[in-house]
Write an enzyme that holds these catalytic residues in place. Sequence first.
Site, PDB file in Angstrom:
ATOM      1  N   LYS A 107     163.784  -5.566 110.367  1.00 35.54           N
ATOM      2  CA  LYS A 107     162.460  -5.533 111.007  1.00 35.54           C
ATOM      3  C   LYS A 107     161.387  -5.301 109.955  1.00 35.54           C
ATOM      4  O   LYS A 107     161.434  -4.316 109.210  1.00 35.54           O
ATOM      5  CB  LYS A 107     162.442  -4.400 112.046  1.00 35.54           C
ATOM      6  CG  LYS A 107     161.086  -4.118 112.682  1.00 35.54           C
ATOM      7  CD  LYS A 107     160.681  -5.209 113.670  1.00 35.54           C
ATOM      8  CE  LYS A 107     159.283  -4.989 114.208  1.00 35.54           C
ATOM      9  NZ  LYS A 107     159.209  -3.973 115.234  1.00 35.54           N
ATOM     10  N   HIS A 116     156.675  -7.499 113.178  1.00 41.83           N
ATOM     11  CA  HIS A 116     155.523  -7.013 113.952  1.00 41.83           C
ATOM     12  C   HIS A 116     154.328  -7.783 113.390  1.00 41.83           C
ATOM     13  O   HIS A 116     153.807  -7.432 112.341  1.00 41.83           O
ATOM     14  CB  HIS A 116     155.352  -5.500 113.784  1.00 41.83           C
ATOM     15  CG  HIS A 116     154.233  -4.951 114.613  1.00 41.83           C
ATOM     16  ND1 HIS A 116     154.413  -3.987 115.575  1.00 41.83           N
ATOM     17  CD2 HIS A 116     152.908  -5.254 114.637  1.00 41.83           C
ATOM     18  CE1 HIS A 116     153.248  -3.715 116.153  1.00 41.83           C
ATOM     19  NE2 HIS A 116     152.315  -4.470 115.596  1.00 41.83           N
ATOM     20  N   HIS A 146     157.284  -8.924 120.279  1.00 46.17           N
ATOM     21  CA  HIS A 146     156.304  -8.585 121.327  1.00 46.17           C
ATOM     22  C   HIS A 146     155.027  -9.423 121.246  1.00 46.17           C
ATOM     23  O   HIS A 146     153.936  -8.903 121.042  1.00 46.17           O
ATOM     24  CB  HIS A 146     155.967  -7.094 121.350  1.00 46.17           C
ATOM     25  CG  HIS A 146     155.760  -6.443 120.006  1.00 46.17           C
ATOM     26  ND1 HIS A 146     154.917  -6.944 119.059  1.00 46.17           N
ATOM     27  CD2 HIS A 146     156.300  -5.328 119.473  1.00 46.17           C
ATOM     28  CE1 HIS A 146     154.949  -6.165 118.000  1.00 46.17           C
ATOM     29  NE2 HIS A 146     155.778  -5.183 118.215  1.00 46.17           N
ATOM     30  N   HIS A 199     162.973   1.064 121.234  1.00 40.24           N
ATOM     31  CA  HIS A 199     162.806   2.288 120.431  1.00 40.24           C
ATOM     32  C   HIS A 199     163.562   3.422 121.114  1.00 40.24           C
ATOM     33  O   HIS A 199     163.227   3.794 122.242  1.00 40.24           O
ATOM     34  CB  HIS A 199     161.324   2.669 120.317  1.00 40.24           C
ATOM     35  CG  HIS A 199     160.514   1.633 119.611  1.00 40.24           C
ATOM     36  ND1 HIS A 199     160.347   1.627 118.246  1.00 40.24           N
ATOM     37  CD2 HIS A 199     159.856   0.547 120.081  1.00 40.24           C
ATOM     38  CE1 HIS A 199     159.603   0.580 117.909  1.00 40.24           C
ATOM     39  NE2 HIS A 199     159.288  -0.098 118.993  1.00 40.24           N
ATOM     40  N   ASP A 248     160.206  -3.364 124.100  1.00 35.58           N
ATOM     41  CA  ASP A 248     159.356  -2.513 123.251  1.00 35.58           C
ATOM     42  C   ASP A 248     159.104  -1.185 123.951  1.00 35.58           C
ATOM     43  O   ASP A 248     158.034  -0.586 123.803  1.00 35.58           O
ATOM     44  CB  ASP A 248     158.041  -3.215 122.877  1.00 35.58           C
ATOM     45  CG  ASP A 248     157.324  -2.496 121.729  1.00 35.58           C
ATOM     46  OD1 ASP A 248     157.964  -1.692 121.030  1.00 35.58           O
ATOM     47  OD2 ASP A 248     156.116  -2.746 121.549  1.00 35.58           O
ATOM     48  N   HIS A 306     164.291  -5.464 121.864  1.00 38.38           N
ATOM     49  CA  HIS A 306     163.309  -4.694 121.071  1.00 38.38           C
ATOM     50  C   HIS A 306     163.180  -3.329 121.733  1.00 38.38           C
ATOM     51  O   HIS A 306     162.493  -3.180 122.735  1.00 38.38           O
ATOM     52  CB  HIS A 306     161.953  -5.404 121.034  1.00 38.38           C
ATOM     53  CG  HIS A 306     160.943  -4.713 120.171  1.00 38.38           C
ATOM     54  ND1 HIS A 306     160.198  -5.369 119.206  1.00 38.38           N
ATOM     55  CD2 HIS A 306     160.537  -3.421 120.108  1.00 38.38           C
ATOM     56  CE1 HIS A 306     159.388  -4.516 118.600  1.00 38.38           C
ATOM     57  NE2 HIS A 306     159.573  -3.309 119.141  1.00 38.38           N
TER      58      HIS A 306
HETATM   59  C1  NCD Z   1     155.921   1.352 118.957  1.00 41.69           C
HETATM   60  C2  NCD Z   1     156.402   2.785 118.706  1.00 41.69           C
HETATM   61  O1  NCD Z   1     155.855   3.716 119.303  1.00 41.69           O
HETATM   62  O2  NCD Z   1     157.348   2.964 117.924  1.00 41.69           O
HETATM   63  N1  NCD Z   1     154.624   1.411 119.577  1.00 41.69           N
HETATM   64  C3  NCD Z   1     154.029   0.426 120.288  1.00 41.69           C
HETATM   65  O3  NCD Z   1     152.878   0.602 120.670  1.00 41.69           O
HETATM   66  N2  NCD Z   1     154.641  -0.690 120.588  1.00 41.69           N
HETATM   67  C4  NCD Z   1     155.919   0.592 117.671  1.00 41.69           C
HETATM   68  C5  NCD Z   1     155.709  -0.891 117.814  1.00 41.69           C
HETATM   69  O4  NCD Z   1     156.611  -1.635 118.235  1.00 41.69           O
HETATM   70  O5  NCD Z   1     154.602  -1.334 117.514  1.00 41.69           O
HETATM   71 ZN    ZN Z   2     158.252  -1.790 119.049  1.00 46.22          ZN
END
Ligand code: NCD
Ligand code: ZN
Length: 336
Positions: A95, A134, A168, A14, A240, A12
């Site tokens: 997702k 999510h 998560h 970003h 995450d 997971h």
């Molecule tokens: C994530 C993001 O910033 O893209 N933020 C987070 O707080 N985890 C998005 C997500 O996975 O919820």
């Molecule tokens: Zn995330």
Amino acid sequence: MFITLHAPLDMHLHLRDEAMLETVAPLSAETFAGGLIMPNLVPPIETREALLAYKERILKASNEQNFTPYMTLFFKPTYTKEFLESIKDELTAIKLYPAGITTNSEGGLSGFDVEELRPTLTAMSELNIPLCIHGETNGFVMDREAEFASVYAMLATNFPKLKIIMEHITTQESVALLDKFDNLYATITLHHLLITLDDVAGGMLQPHLFCKPIAKRPEDREALLKVALGGHPKVMFGSDSAPHPQHAKEACGCAAGVFTAPIALQVLSELFMKHSTMQKLQAFVSDNAQKIYSNIKISPKLVTLEEKEFIVPHHYGEVIPMYAGEKLQYSIIDIK
Ligand code: NCD
Ligand code: ZN
């Protein structure tokens, strides 16, 4: 004491786009063999063209470091079986975000009507495309994930062949669901194994620890630790890691997300060592994911860590990592 991890995976992740992608992609690509790339860009990744182009940009930004981006699409209930068939070999999962629940999720789903979802989810089951979720409602912030349990149960029951990944997870309730439904799996982040709400808001507010879902109670963290450290086969590591520029975190209206990618393996090593469960770390950071995501190919990578001080940089470009400026006990000493 040396620890060698085979093909660590971050299920997971970003990576964002443009300048932020250039900053963060090399960091994950260096130490991980692959990562499940979240599609919440602006606009989200919803077409074959967007997905393939984003994958190319990630590979380019990864500096040929032998890293596989496992691509995801942003869930829409309008995806048809024909469309999914045409894209299935290019993606690893889809997702699903409830609308507005987190960063860049405005185009997400505004309700869970099983009949509306049936055509797309049936096609995904038939094509063996996992659904990552999510899982939060828009209720009281501490209860959002627990309230979502009924949605997980409804989906798991109605689509028994669909692999559903609870992303998560942060609560005891979500941990309990793993053993109730064969087709429910979960990712757990590094920060949710380490912190509770107290660390975020119990003293002076810590914006760099603010994320969605918000860190919960000590007993929730205990439940997460139990399955992660125990190598529970339905649980895998997903950082995450969610970078935001410093000005967006240290602001009136703090963006949600904790940036952990460059410290994850070092801190996980310390955590598993501390609990004398080092023999389970390989399962948590790679083997379980390889079994759950039977559709992924693994890039070979051996990452060796040693008990040796590592001082976390104060920042990576514009992003402040978790534990910025602090001393960690494990360092990565070799990557092959
Ligand atoms: C994530 C993001 O910033 O893209 N933020 C987070 O707080 N985890 C998005 C997500 O996975 O919820
Ligand atoms: Zn995330």
